[in-house]
Every structure is written in C-alpha cells, then in structure tokens.
Enzyme design. Structure first.
Site, PDB file in Angstrom:
ATOM      1  N   LYS A   1     -73.280 105.599 -58.819  1.00 35.82           N
ATOM      2  CA  LYS A   1     -71.826 105.511 -58.499  1.00 35.82           C
ATOM      3  C   LYS A   1     -71.733 106.688 -57.551  1.00 35.82           C
ATOM      4  O   LYS A   1     -70.848 106.551 -56.661  1.00 35.82           O
ATOM      5  CB  LYS A   1     -71.134 105.485 -59.456  1.00 35.82           C
ATOM      6  CG  LYS A   1     -70.950 107.000 -60.284  1.00 35.82           C
ATOM      7  CD  LYS A   1     -70.077 106.774 -61.788  1.00 35.82           C
ATOM      8  CE  LYS A   1     -70.225 108.328 -62.633  1.00 35.82           C
ATOM      9  NZ  LYS A   1     -69.764 109.212 -61.996  1.00 35.82           N
ATOM     10  N   THR A   2     -72.412 107.773 -57.663  1.00 33.38           N
ATOM     11  CA  THR A   2     -71.926 109.146 -56.869  1.00 33.38           C
ATOM     12  C   THR A   2     -72.427 108.615 -55.390  1.00 33.38           C
ATOM     13  O   THR A   2     -71.936 108.915 -54.328  1.00 33.38           O
ATOM     14  CB  THR A   2     -72.624 110.118 -57.187  1.00 33.38           C
ATOM     15  OG1 THR A   2     -72.360 110.611 -58.596  1.00 33.38           O
ATOM     16  CG2 THR A   2     -72.026 111.447 -56.723  1.00 33.38           C
TER      17      THR A   2
ATOM     18  N   ASP B   1     -63.300 109.421 -59.136  1.00 34.12           N
ATOM     19  CA  ASP B   1     -64.434 109.502 -59.999  1.00 34.12           C
ATOM     20  C   ASP B   1     -64.142 109.320 -61.364  1.00 34.12           C
ATOM     21  O   ASP B   1     -63.169 109.871 -61.790  1.00 34.12           O
ATOM     22  CB  ASP B   1     -65.528 110.215 -59.458  1.00 34.12           C
ATOM     23  CG  ASP B   1     -66.799 110.201 -60.084  1.00 34.12           C
ATOM     24  OD1 ASP B   1     -67.283 108.978 -60.403  1.00 34.12           O
ATOM     25  OD2 ASP B   1     -67.740 111.055 -60.234  1.00 34.12           O
ATOM     26  N   GLU B   2     -65.044 108.908 -62.264  1.00 37.09           N
ATOM     27  CA  GLU B   2     -64.652 109.024 -63.880  1.00 37.09           C
ATOM     28  C   GLU B   2     -63.210 108.408 -64.192  1.00 37.09           C
ATOM     29  O   GLU B   2     -62.743 109.055 -64.939  1.00 37.09           O
ATOM     30  CB  GLU B   2     -65.189 110.299 -64.230  1.00 37.09           C
ATOM     31  CG  GLU B   2     -66.274 110.909 -64.076  1.00 37.09           C
ATOM     32  CD  GLU B   2     -67.462 110.157 -64.844  1.00 37.09           C
ATOM     33  OE1 GLU B   2     -67.355 109.335 -65.362  1.00 37.09           O
ATOM     34  OE2 GLU B   2     -68.587 110.823 -64.803  1.00 37.09           O
TER      35      GLU B   2
ATOM     36  N   ARG C   1     -78.606 108.718 -71.466  1.00 35.26           N
ATOM     37  CA  ARG C   1     -79.048 109.890 -70.888  1.00 35.26           C
ATOM     38  C   ARG C   1     -80.438 109.949 -70.776  1.00 35.26           C
ATOM     39  O   ARG C   1     -81.170 110.864 -70.071  1.00 35.26           O
ATOM     40  CB  ARG C   1     -78.558 111.051 -71.777  1.00 35.26           C
ATOM     41  CG  ARG C   1     -77.131 111.574 -71.930  1.00 35.26           C
ATOM     42  CD  ARG C   1     -76.367 111.430 -70.831  1.00 35.26           C
ATOM     43  NE  ARG C   1     -75.734 109.966 -70.712  1.00 35.26           N
ATOM     44  CZ  ARG C   1     -75.379 109.432 -69.607  1.00 35.26           C
ATOM     45  NH1 ARG C   1     -75.393 110.318 -68.677  1.00 35.26           N
ATOM     46  NH2 ARG C   1     -74.771 108.454 -69.601  1.00 35.26           N
TER      47      ARG C   1
ATOM     48  N   GLN D   1     -68.188 104.330 -71.135  1.00 35.67           N
ATOM     49  CA  GLN D   1     -68.258 105.795 -71.155  1.00 35.67           C
ATOM     50  C   GLN D   1     -67.062 106.429 -71.385  1.00 35.67           C
ATOM     51  O   GLN D   1     -66.932 107.845 -71.165  1.00 35.67           O
ATOM     52  CB  GLN D   1     -68.980 106.259 -70.115  1.00 35.67           C
ATOM     53  CG  GLN D   1     -70.540 105.774 -70.001  1.00 35.67           C
ATOM     54  CD  GLN D   1     -71.322 106.358 -68.800  1.00 35.67           C
ATOM     55  OE1 GLN D   1     -71.609 107.534 -68.852  1.00 35.67           O
ATOM     56  NE2 GLN D   1     -71.354 105.513 -67.885  1.00 35.67           N
TER      57      GLN D   1
END
Length: 670
Positions: free
Chosen positions: A28-29, A214-215, A603, A245
C-alpha cells in the site's frame, strides 16, 4: 518494482474519491508513493497542494524519505506528509487568532493532563487513580467524537457521566486560561473550526487540493470529519485501509468509517489489493481462514506467489517461566541451524506485562534484544520535572514548563490561582511567569497566593542569574537541593526503593548536565541554555530512534507490531483469557481480538511459532490454561502441535543431522 494491475489502477485513478482496500503486506505504501509522483508529474498538481496523512511519526518519516528518493528532493519540496495530529497542529498555528489562542500556546501530554485533572478534582474524585483514568479516557472519547463540554452535559446518561461532564467543563476552562492544548485538541479544534468557519474551510481546501490518508481504518469520528471538511465537494482523495487490521477501538477507531465513506461519497471507487509480497502461502492461508470467521462488508482474500512454506508450530510449556526459556532456546537452536541473525526474530505478546520474563531469559542467555514501547529516559516523570525547571530557568516565557513545575513540589499554588493568573497573562499578552511581577496582579489574587508566586518567581530569576554569572554547575546543584525534590520523591513514590531509583535517574541527568557544561577534549564547554536545548533535542531524537533495530531480537505487543514484518515470529501466550483477552470475551468483542491475532500472523514472512502454557500465575493464583480458540480456527493441516507431532522418518532424521554437522563445520571455519 513494477506495479501489479490493482496497484496500477489505484495509482492512476485521480478523477474522484477512491478507497484502496489494502490487505497485509500488499504494497500500500508503494501505491501512495507512486500516486504522489503521478499527481505531480502527470496531472499538473503542485507538490505544495498535496497532503498525505498517517498515524505515526515513524510511518510519516518513512513515507517522506521514500517520496524524496522516488521523485527527487527538489520535486518533493512543499509536499505535506505528517500525522493527523501534526496537520491539526499546523492548522491551529496558522489560525490561532480565529481560535482565540496566543501564538506561544503550550502542549500537554498525557501525564500533564492527568496531573491537572488530579488537581482539579480533589474534592470530587479524591485522587482515586481508577476514576481519574476513567475521567481522562471519557474526556478523550468525547473529544474524539467532537463532543464539547456543553454537549457532554446534555448527553450524560447517569450520575457519573454528569459528574465527568461537569469536570470536563472545568478542565476546558483551565486549559483555555493556561493557553494550553492537549493531544485530542489537535484534531477537535481544527475540525470544529473547519466546520463552523467557511472562510477558513475555503482557505484550507484551496491549499490541500489532493489528500491521501493511510491506515484509514484507524480514524475516529473527529478524524473522519476532518477529512470530509478538507476534501469538500470536490472530493479529490485516496484513502488506504484494511478493515481486518482495525485493532484500536479502545482509542475510538471506527472501522465502520470505511462503510460510511461509500454512503457519504456515492461515486467512491473501490480497489482491492490482495496480492501479499511478505508471507509464505501457508501463513497467508492460515490468516485468511482465521479472519473469515469475522463479519465483512468488503470481502477480500490475500494470495501470495511465494513458496508454500514451513508449517506453523505450536509449542507447550509447563508455566510462563518455562515458556520464556523455551522461546529463547528455540531462537538459539533455529539461529544455529539456519545461520540467521538475531534481528530476524520478533516475539509478540498481548500485554506489556508478558515481556518481563522474556527479557530475563534473553539477558541470561546474553542475547541482544530491543523492547519497543518501554519508557524512555526522558519520558520519566522525574526527568520531565527537573527538565521543566531547567527550561524555565533558561526561558521564563515557557508556559508549558511553568505549568508543570510551579506547584511541584507543592507550594500552595492551586488550579484556581493558576486559572486567574492565566487569564490575566492572556489579557496582557505576556507569559504567565512575566505576569507574576505585574503590580496589578494584586487585584486578582489573594495575598497568600501572591506571596507564593512571587517567591517562586524570584527563585527562578536568582537561579538564572547564578547560572549566567559563570557558575551554572553550582546553580543546577542548588536548584535540585532547594526545591527538596528528594523529600518529594520519598513522599510520593510507591516505595522507598522506587524513590531511590528515581533519584538515581536525577543523578544521571545531573551528571550529563555537568559534563556538557564543563566540556571535554572533543566538545567546547556549553552555557546552560545550550545544554537545555541539546538535551531537549536528545529527548526528541531518543523518541525517534526508539524505532531503530540493529541485530537484536524484537520484543513488542501485537498492537505495536502493526505495519512491521519479520522473517521469524513467535506469538506467546496464545491462550483463552489472554488472546482473546478476558475483557474482550466479557464485552463480546472477540472480533477485534481475532483481528489482532490476524495482524500477528501476517507479520511473519517465513516461519511462525505459537506458544502456550499448561498453567499460568495470574493475580496471585495459579490457573489452568486452554489453547486459544484462534489456534483451533486455523487450518489444522498447516499446523504442527508439539504434543501431537508425527514421528520423524529415518530420512528426515538424517537430513536434520547433516544440517547440524554442516553448521558446526561452518563455525569452525570462521
């Protein structure tokens, strides 16, 4: 790296509102970085008219760095990349006159807020720590929901809420008098300002012509409202998020903001990023099957083109001491066989209290580790107190430092005195410290309060003169003695041992200050103002470097691990009552705990272990433990339970033996 088709769509869609549903590890980044470049290079946007906001300073710093590398520093100049709170602070700074604030307003952190609430509620709450925390949390939630004190009093349902709403009003009045803001004000104030002042709203909508968030699943009510007001009817924005998330409901985060977006912006384009570049296929399959047990508005299924990978392993321990020892032994064994680095391993847990035994086991085995989320030296209350004194000595106009230490240790200067002093200073457009010496202050305060303030003011001025006359070391020593801080620590600490430890920290700070004042062969002697500036910078740097790694095992909570990735992950204490947590079971909020487990699992890049105990000491008694329901929801053909492990074949035994002998040979070659 080339963009995949979904990433490509997300980068190139700029004609309307866009929601990018980005699964864990789906790049996504990269989409945000490329989209910023595309807007500037191909769509005619100026960098200074684009803003990207996220939730942590670390994420904002990394994004800035990656944009500068991708576009070039010159092209990226003027681009605004920050946290929500930093953007809010910038709006407040530029619009402080409209808000009725003096330019040098103070920022209160959690500790400052709690200390003020404690002072203000002596009669009602009698320093009850649980009630004070509940009050601070309620005020924070009200602010996050854009509820001002007057509204809070109207919506209060029971006696406690009515009391809290009244105390919220009292707190707000004092903060105004102090010309101070807390963390939640940094969103609340600009959002209400944008909502009620058309001229200000137009100004900021003209400045920010394209917004990236973002997020997005972590936004609360006020942050969502802020986004809506900044983008306006033009609705040129991209938000990136993942409902799976969303793990911060206790902070007011609302994953349903993803759904609201579709209702508020009917022309919203939805793009899903489902290819994961981080984890093995087996880890992703387990994560997908686990999270499918939660209800979803938007369905997505992560897939990976990496190898299928190693099975997930479940290890048992008799109790929590043995659990820590087993994790460390497994890391040592695995590192030896696989010739890996300590920095490749992360140990994740549900609560900070679980780290203590793990730290002890790592230290015993001389394994380097990094504990994320521990208290930094400069975040300790006693260090902040003495730094507050030093800051005020070198800059008497620092209202924040003044408010922290004016009545610490107590010298009879209460909140009502400070409220009057603050209002008087605001009227005069001077600092609170300068106001002490104004003759007219006599008309606003009783003689006892005036006397206490004047004595305090004189003490600070004399200490500053002492330091300027060329005896700064003596001045600092005299300051610490004169305020009787050691006695104060013994009176307020939980035990004599705790007071002693805190006094040791002060001695350490004093040692740093004296060394910097004296100088050495490498550094010139400094003045006290230079020392204070350097230490304040060191504090900020320390906070920034808390994220840095190195070759050390990473220890952190599952919450803190979001956004990170590690080749090898241990999730410890995967038991009922811990993960899912007992409180969440009682409150019927197991869905969020499942999302937390999903974050932990995703993770891991290559291998993943779960550990649990047969019994565990909690609240002074030994309790029998049960495996977490989440372990039972995983695809069992991908999980190897230690106590149900199939026998190794002869061929597998020989392969393991050969790998161990090969590692031994390599060691002797070095």
């Amino acid at each position: 790296m080339k963009l995949n088709p979904a990433q490509n769509d997300a980068v190139h869609y700029v004609s309307g509102p866009c929601l990018v549903l980005a699964g864990a590890g789906s790049g996504k980044t990269r989409v945000i970085i490329n989209k910023i470049g595309y807007l500037v290079e191909k769509c005619g946007y100026k960098a200074s008219n684009i803003a990207a906001v996220t939730f942590t300073n670390k994420a904002a710093r990394e994004m800035k760095e990656r944009v500068a590398q991708s576009m070039g520093r010159k092209e990226a100049r003027g681009l605004w990349i920050s946290t929500f709170h930093t953007l809010g602070l910038e709006i407040i700074k530029r619009e402080h006159k409209v808000l009725g604030l003096k330019p040098g307003f103070s920022l209160f952190d959690d500790q400052d807020t709690l200390a003020l609430l404690k002072e203000l509620t002596q009669d009602e709450l009698d320093e009850d720590k649980d009630l004070l925390k509940a009050l601070a949390s309620t005020i924070s939630n009200w602010k996050g929901g854009l509820v001002i004190p007057e509204h809070a009093r109207k919506i209060a349902k029971d006696e406690q809420q009515h009391l809290f709403a009244m105390l919220y009003q009292r707190y707000a009045q004092h903060m105004k008098a102090y010309n101070a803001l807390d963390f939640d004000d940094l969103i609340l104030m600009p959002t209400l300002l944008l909502r009620h002042h058309e001229e200000v709203r137009t100004r900021w909508q003209t400045k920010i012509q394209y917004l990236l968030v973002d997020e997005y699943q972590d936004t609360n009510t006020s942050q969502y409202e802020m986004v809506k007001l900044l983008v306006g009817d033009r609705a040129r924005f991209t938000v990136v998020g993942d409902d799976d998330q969303s793990i911060y409901s206790w902070r007011g985060a609302k994953p349903q903001n993803l759904v609201l977006l579709g209702k508020d912006f009917p022309q919203l384009k939805l793009i899903k990023l489902e290819q994961n570049y981080r984890s093995s296929q087996r880890i992703l399959r387990a994560a997908n099957i686990l999270i499918a047990n939660n209800p979803h508005v938007y369905d997505k299924a992560l897939f990976s083109e990496l190898a299928y990978g190693e099975p997930l392993r479940v290890l048992f321990a008799a109790n929590e001491e043995q659990e820590a020892e087993r994790v460390v032994a497994e890391i040592v064994r695995h590192k030896f066989v696989g010739r890996t680095q300590f920095g490749d391993y992360a140990i994740l847990y549900r609560g900070n209290h679980q780290s203590r035994l793990l730290e002890r086991a790592l230290m015993t085995n001389r394994i380097p580790y990094k504990l994320s989320g521990g208290t930094s030296f400069f975040a300790r209350a006693e260090i902040k107190d003495i730094m507050g004194y030093l800051k005020l000595v070198v800059n008497p106009d620092d209202d924040n430092a003044f408010l922290r230490i004016v009545n610490l240790p107590k010298r009879g200067i209460g909140p009502s005195t400070l409220e009057r002093l603050g209002n008087f200073a605001n009227e005069k457009h001077i600092s609170m410290f300068a106001a002490i010496f104004e003759p007219e202050l006599n008309h606003h305060l009783p003689p006892a309060a005036m006397s206490s303030l004047y004595q305090f003011g004189r003490f600070i001025v004399e200490t500053g003169d002492h330091a300027e006359r060329g005896e700064p070391v003596e001045a600092v020593k005299h300051l610490i003695r004169k305020i009787n801080y050691e006695d104060y620590l013994y009176e307020t600490s939980t035990s004599a041992k705790a007071a002693e430890m805190r006094m040791k920290n002060i001695s350490e700070l004093y040692r740093w200050v004296t060394e910097m004042l004296a100088g050495d062969e490498l550094d010139e002697p400094m003045t006290l103002p230079e020392v204070v500036t350097r230490l304040t910078l060191r504090d900020m740097m320390e906070r920034n470097s808390e994220d840095e790694g190195g070759d050390q095992v990473q220890l952190m909570t599952l919450h803190a691990s979001k956004g990170l990735e590690f080749p090898f992950v241990f999730m410890v204490g995967v038991e009922e009552r811990i993960l899912p947590h007992q409180t969440s079971i009682d409150e019927d909020n197991v869905d969020e705990e499942r999302r937390l487990a999903y974050v932990g699992i995703t993770r891991a890049q290559r291998e993943l272990w779960f550990t649990l105990c047969r019994e565990r000491r909690q609240f002074g008694e030994t309790m029998r433990c049960e495996p977490s329901r989440f372990l039972l929801e995983l695809p069992q053909d991908d999980v190897v339970w230690e106590n149900r492990k199939p026998q190794q074949t002869e061929q597998e035994r020989m392969q393991t033996g050969r790998a161990n002998i090969s590692s031994l040979r390599d060691m002797f070659k070095k």
